[in-house]
Write an enzyme that holds these catalytic residues in place. Structure first.
Site, PDB file in Angstrom:
ATOM      1  N   TYR A   1       0.679  -1.083  -0.013  1.00  0.00           N
ATOM      2  CA  TYR A   1       0.018  -0.021  -0.082  1.00  0.00           C
ATOM      3  C   TYR A   1       0.745   1.095  -0.187  1.00  0.00           C
ATOM      4  CZ  TYR A   1      -3.509  -3.449   1.092  1.00  0.00           C
ATOM      5  OH  TYR A   1      -4.463  -4.579   1.242  1.00  0.00           O
TER       6      TYR A   1
ATOM      7  N   HIS B   1      -8.879   1.712  -5.771  1.00  0.00           N
ATOM      8  CA  HIS B   1      -8.057   0.897  -4.869  1.00  0.00           C
ATOM      9  C   HIS B   1      -6.351   1.277  -5.215  1.00  0.00           C
ATOM     10  CE1 HIS B   1     -11.047  -2.020  -4.032  1.00  0.00           C
ATOM     11  NE2 HIS B   1     -11.681  -1.871  -5.341  1.00  0.00           N
TER      12      HIS B   1
END
Length: 147
Positions: free
Chosen positions: A24, A101
């Site tokens: 991430y 996302h």
């Protein structure tokens, strides 16, 4: 005055920058919010940027966006793969929904390949890290200002 662009973030996104940074990244959610606000400067659109680890709270905010928003960007996180309730709330919107996302779910575990949220989304932005939110803001502006 133009309505707000809502950016809603699901569970565990409050841990951006420290949780699995190899997937991430190191950008925090506060950094992403600041970048989204900067991208909206001069457009006349307000930014409503929120995060919750609670499905019901996200649904309440989706309902709020029905009245006060012109577009909704959502990173449903894990709820994207499990929540029919989020899908039902999103389907009640008449404004564009953009699914966002940080990673590309299609390149990850098989259970991440399906998203209920996608069924209600005008488009999906995935795999561009924090930059994906700015791309989603651009898409939202394009969908609302040219409608």
């Amino acid at each position: 005055m133009p309505k707000a662009i809502y950016v809603l973030n699901g569970p565990n996104l409050n841990l951006l920058g420290v949780r699995e940074p190899e997937i991430y990244g190191y950008t925090t959610l506060a950094d992403i919010e600041a970048n989204c606000a900067k991208r909206l400067e001069g457009t006349g659109h307000a930014l409503v940027f929120r995060q919750s680890n609670h499905e019901g709270e996200l649904i309440d905010w989706i309902h709020e966006a029905r009245e006060h928003g012109c577009a909704l960007i959502i990173n449903p996180a894990g709820y994207g793969h499990t929540s029919v309730a989020l899908l039902d709330a999103l389907k009640a919107l008449s404004i564009p929904v953009i699914e966002c996302h940080l990673s590309n779910p299609q390149t990850r575990e098989a259970f991440r390949h399906h998203s209920y949220v996608s069924l209600a989304a005008k488009g999906i932005i995935a795999g561009f890290g924090a930059t994906g939110y700015e791309l989603a803001i651009q898409a939202a502006l394009s969908l609302t200002d040219n409608a």
